[in-house]
Design a protein around this motif. Structure first.
Motif, mmCIF file in Angstrom:
data_model
loop_
_atom_site.group_PDB
_atom_site.id
_atom_site.type_symbol
_atom_site.label_atom_id
_atom_site.label_comp_id
_atom_site.label_asym_id
_atom_site.label_seq_id
_atom_site.Cartn_x
_atom_site.Cartn_y
_atom_site.Cartn_z
ATOM 1 N N VAL A 380 -2.208 -0.991 -22.394
ATOM 2 C CA VAL A 380 -3.608 -1.399 -22.484
ATOM 3 C C VAL A 380 -4.279 -1.530 -21.113
ATOM 4 C CG1 VAL A 380 -5.116 -3.271 -23.283
ATOM 5 C CG2 VAL A 380 -3.271 -2.429 -24.746
ATOM 6 N N LEU A 381 -3.641 -2.227 -20.184
ATOM 7 C CA LEU A 381 -4.230 -2.406 -18.851
ATOM 8 C C LEU A 381 -3.210 -2.046 -17.776
ATOM 9 C CD1 LEU A 381 -5.894 -5.935 -19.306
ATOM 10 C CD2 LEU A 381 -7.062 -3.719 -19.386
ATOM 11 N N ASN A 382 -3.717 -1.598 -16.635
ATOM 12 C CA ASN A 382 -2.863 -1.343 -15.468
ATOM 13 C C ASN A 382 -3.431 -2.164 -14.323
ATOM 14 O OD1 ASN A 382 -1.391 1.505 -16.261
ATOM 15 N ND2 ASN A 382 -3.476 1.339 -17.068
ATOM 16 N N VAL A 383 -2.798 -3.279 -14.041
ATOM 17 C CA VAL A 383 -3.313 -4.180 -13.014
ATOM 18 C C VAL A 383 -2.729 -3.715 -11.682
ATOM 19 C CG1 VAL A 383 -3.514 -6.567 -12.294
ATOM 20 C CG2 VAL A 383 -3.426 -6.002 -14.731
ATOM 21 N N THR A 384 -3.620 -3.239 -10.789
ATOM 22 C CA THR A 384 -3.192 -2.462 -9.629
ATOM 23 C C THR A 384 -3.651 -3.119 -8.334
ATOM 24 O OG1 THR A 384 -3.561 -0.539 -11.031
ATOM 25 C CG2 THR A 384 -3.263 -0.116 -8.674
ATOM 26 N N ALA A 385 -2.760 -3.208 -7.361
ATOM 27 C CA ALA A 385 -3.142 -3.816 -6.076
ATOM 28 C C ALA A 385 -2.517 -3.045 -4.927
ATOM 29 C CB ALA A 385 -2.681 -5.270 -6.038
ATOM 30 N N ARG A 386 -3.204 -3.116 -3.780
ATOM 31 C CA ARG A 386 -2.662 -2.546 -2.540
ATOM 32 C C ARG A 386 -2.215 -3.671 -1.633
ATOM 33 N NH1 ARG A 386 -6.942 1.655 -0.080
ATOM 34 N NH2 ARG A 386 -6.272 0.563 1.793
ATOM 35 N N GLY A 387 -1.305 -3.357 -0.714
ATOM 36 C CA GLY A 387 -0.863 -4.357 0.247
ATOM 37 C C GLY A 387 -0.195 -3.668 1.413
ATOM 38 N N ALA A 388 -0.056 -4.383 2.529
ATOM 39 C CA ALA A 388 0.578 -3.798 3.708
ATOM 40 C C ALA A 388 2.042 -3.465 3.414
ATOM 41 C CB ALA A 388 0.469 -4.760 4.885
ATOM 42 N N SER A 389 2.623 -4.158 2.450
ATOM 43 C CA SER A 389 4.000 -3.864 2.024
ATOM 44 C C SER A 389 4.032 -3.914 0.501
ATOM 45 C CB SER A 389 4.946 -4.928 2.576
ATOM 46 O OG SER A 389 4.571 -6.198 2.046
ATOM 47 N N ASP A 414 8.916 -7.995 -13.203
ATOM 48 C CA ASP A 414 9.796 -7.546 -12.104
ATOM 49 C C ASP A 414 9.446 -6.141 -11.602
ATOM 50 O OD1 ASP A 414 10.539 -6.096 -14.310
ATOM 51 O OD2 ASP A 414 12.699 -6.182 -13.866
ATOM 52 N N ILE A 415 8.184 -5.747 -11.785
ATOM 53 C CA ILE A 415 7.811 -4.393 -11.332
ATOM 54 C C ILE A 415 8.018 -4.295 -9.807
ATOM 55 C CG2 ILE A 415 5.865 -2.755 -11.110
ATOM 56 C CD1 ILE A 415 7.113 -3.196 -14.032
ATOM 57 N N GLY A 416 8.657 -3.215 -9.399
ATOM 58 C CA GLY A 416 8.895 -2.983 -7.966
ATOM 59 C C GLY A 416 10.157 -3.637 -7.433
ATOM 60 N N TRP A 417 11.066 -4.061 -8.306
ATOM 61 C CA TRP A 417 12.216 -4.840 -7.826
ATOM 62 C C TRP A 417 13.093 -4.089 -6.824
ATOM 63 C CZ3 TRP A 417 17.209 -3.213 -8.861
ATOM 64 C CH2 TRP A 417 17.379 -2.346 -9.929
ATOM 65 N N ARG A 418 13.262 -2.803 -7.059
ATOM 66 C CA ARG A 418 14.103 -2.040 -6.111
ATOM 67 C C ARG A 418 13.484 -2.030 -4.712
ATOM 68 N NH1 ARG A 418 17.975 1.559 -8.243
ATOM 69 N NH2 ARG A 418 17.637 1.933 -10.432
ATOM 70 N N ALA A 419 12.163 -1.775 -4.676
ATOM 71 C CA ALA A 419 11.461 -1.717 -3.390
ATOM 72 C C ALA A 419 11.459 -3.097 -2.736
ATOM 73 C CB ALA A 419 10.033 -1.221 -3.609
ATOM 74 N N LEU A 420 11.313 -4.141 -3.545
ATOM 75 C CA LEU A 420 11.353 -5.511 -3.023
ATOM 76 C C LEU A 420 12.690 -5.804 -2.369
ATOM 77 C CD1 LEU A 420 9.984 -8.145 -5.573
ATOM 78 C CD2 LEU A 420 9.195 -7.700 -3.254
ATOM 79 N N GLU A 421 13.758 -5.412 -3.059
ATOM 80 C CA GLU A 421 15.105 -5.642 -2.507
ATOM 81 C C GLU A 421 15.280 -4.898 -1.191
ATOM 82 O OE1 GLU A 421 18.132 -4.749 -5.405
ATOM 83 O OE2 GLU A 421 17.664 -6.571 -6.553
ATOM 84 N N ARG A 422 14.735 -3.683 -1.159
ATOM 85 C CA ARG A 422 14.841 -2.898 0.087
ATOM 86 C C ARG A 422 14.087 -3.591 1.223
ATOM 87 N NH1 ARG A 422 15.244 2.021 -2.736
ATOM 88 N NH2 ARG A 422 16.867 3.334 -1.834
ATOM 89 N N GLU A 423 12.869 -4.100 0.909
ATOM 90 C CA GLU A 423 12.084 -4.759 1.967
ATOM 91 C C GLU A 423 12.725 -6.067 2.407
ATOM 92 O OE1 GLU A 423 7.935 -5.017 0.830
ATOM 93 O OE2 GLU A 423 7.629 -2.896 1.315
ATOM 94 N N ALA A 424 13.354 -6.757 1.442
ATOM 95 C CA ALA A 424 13.965 -8.046 1.773
ATOM 96 C C ALA A 424 15.229 -7.854 2.600
ATOM 97 C CB ALA A 424 14.288 -8.804 0.486
ATOM 98 N N ALA A 425 15.932 -6.753 2.393
ATOM 99 C CA ALA A 425 17.214 -6.528 3.074
ATOM 100 C C ALA A 425 17.344 -5.093 3.522
ATOM 101 C CB ALA A 425 18.363 -6.894 2.134
ATOM 102 N N PRO A 426 16.489 -4.665 4.466
ATOM 103 C CA PRO A 426 16.517 -3.247 4.854
ATOM 104 C C PRO A 426 17.852 -2.811 5.450
ATOM 105 C CG PRO A 426 15.020 -4.529 6.279
ATOM 106 C CD PRO A 426 15.485 -5.438 5.200
#
Ligand code: AMP
Ligand code: GLY
Length: 429
Positions: A380-389, A414-426
């Motif tokens: 129904v909706l796609n709630v979309t945001a931009r950010g520096a990370s 939990d959308i983006g969990w893989r990318a979050l994990e990468r940013e948290a522990a590069p």
């Protein structure tokens, strides 16, 4: 110029939102559109499979370009029809759209052009398929040949499961789509989506994204059209993008051109990033949904000139400009999706979500009733945001989600969990 966008999903809203920003546009029309698209375009109710109606609308609106969003009208030949009627059209011909419509067509092209993909065999007979299965390693993947709404793929862990899947497919569960099946090697790795525009000769790479296909948090449960996405996909390094271009996209465009089937439109490659590099899972002949909702907010170049160049078969652009920002979209779906769900539930707070957080809400299954926004579909909706990370984009997207008051709907948290994990522990990469 007047531009007509065909479709009514979040993907088409994101395309219409981007197209509406172009100084080249005089009037934007969407058919059939949705409540969100009505904010950036004139929406005209119409069934995109009614090609006469689409042609009549394009003529009435003096459309200088028609952009076809979904796969079904492409597979049914809407682009051919519009072109025959003299309209510049973005979207591949019926023959070229077989890249999405027929897995066997794509696999044959892969074999001929040595495109990086899973090893496979095609069968139209259950016994032959089972004989082949006995010689293969498990797990293994069994696919109905035609379009089966993303549900025609079974990953079998054991030989018994694989045989049962073959019987199920030939047993008619997937209708015509299951009359022929493809059995292919199971590829291990992380999935990513890659997009490129082509006029049949030139190629313009777009961006990368990753989506979440499963309905449940942790990527579990039934497959859906997509519950959220982010762009860029961190797994798509410069090296992986270069390998995708040379081993997958370029030979595809060349192979189709050699076969007399110039592909004009967007190539959406579903990839598995394996230890041996990128391998093609499947092609779609259209933009991704919800990947488009995260690509369009990152695109800083005007989209309209390149869509026109592609439609004319005269691609000259060699690169587009993108912001370095990440974008994330969270899909809000009706309770019960991807199973059955109630229609007509009232949604509040979309304006607050956008005003207070700077997020953009792309609509999919929405309409208005008695002056209220209501849900009319599964997604129904796609709630979309931009950010520096990605981390920042996720934070803003969920702040926006929290402004939306819709008891009839849900989203994954939990959308983006893989990318979050990468940013948290590069350093763990
Ligand atoms: P498809 O409809 O071909 O996109 O397949 C749906 C999903 O099944 C993909 O997004 C993958 O998660 C999975 N899949 C398909 N083919 C393979 C394969 N050969 N190896 C591993 N996973 C696969
Ligand atoms: N994101 C999945 C699709 O567009 O098919």
């Amino acid at each position: 110029m007047n531009i007509l966008v065909i479709g009514s999903g979040g993907r088409e809203h994101a395309l219409a939102w981007k197209i509406a920003q172009s100084p080249l546009v005089t009037r934007l029309i969407c058919a059939p559109g949705n409540a969100g698209m009505a904010e950036v375009a004139a929406c005209v109710p119409l069934d995109p499979s009614d090609h006469d109606a689409v042609v009549a609308l394009a003529r009435a609106e003096d459309a200088g370009l028609v952009v076809i969003g979904p796969e079904q009208p492409l597979i049914e030949g809407l682009a051919d029809r519009l072109e025959a009627e003299g309209f510049l059209t973005f979207g591949p011909s019926k023959v070229a759209a077989q890249l999405e419509g027929s897995k066997a067509f794509t696999k044959e092209l892969c074999r001929k052009m040595e495109i990086s993909t899973a090893a496979y065999e095609q069968f139209s007979d259950a016994e032959a398929a089972k004989d082949y299965l006995r010689t293969q390693k498990m797990p293994i993947v069994i696919k109905a040949d035609g379009i089966a709404a993303g549900k025609g793929v079974i990953i079998a862990e054991t030989l018994d499961e694989a045989k049962a899947a073959v019987d199920e497919m030939f047993g008619g569960k997937f209708g015509e789509a299951g009359a022929s099946i493809v059995i292919e090697e199971f590829m291990e790795g992380e999935e990513a989506s890659f997009f490129a525009l082509t006029d049949g000769a030139g190629i313009l790479p777009l961006a990368t994204a990753q989506d979440h296909k499963r309905v449940g948090e942790g990527d579990v449960g039934p497959n859906t059209g997509g519950m959220g996405a982010y762009s860029p996909a961190p797994v798509m390094t410069e090296e992986m993008i270069a390998a995708t271009m040379t081993r997958i996209i370029e030979p595809t465009v060349r192979g189709l051109a050699d076969a007399g089937i110039p592909y004009r439109g967007v190539l959406y490659a579903g990839l598995m990033i394996t230890d041996e590099g990128p391998k093609l899972i499947e092609y779609n002949a259209r933009f991704g949904d919800p990947e488009t909702q995260v690509m369009m907010p990152r695109l800083t170049s005007d989209l309209v000139p390149v869509l026109l160049e592609i439609a004319k078969g005269e691609l000259s652009a060699t690169a587009l400009d993108w912001t370095d920002d990440a974008a994330v979209t969270v899909v809000m779906a009706s309770n019960g999706y991807p199973g059955s769900y109630e229609k007509g539930t009232v949604i509040e707070g979309v304006k607050e979500a956008t005003d207070q957080t700077g997020a953009v809400v792309f609509h999919a299954g929405t309409g208005t009733k008695d002056g209220k926004l209501v849900a009319t579909g599964g997604r129904v909706l796609n709630v979309t945001a931009r950010g520096a990370s990605v981390t920042e984009a996720i934070e803003t997207a969920y702040q926006a989600v929290d402004h939306i008051n819709w008891p009839g709907g849900f989203c994954r948290r939990d959308i983006g969990w893989r990318a979050l994990e990468r940013e948290a522990a590069p350093s763990l990469d």
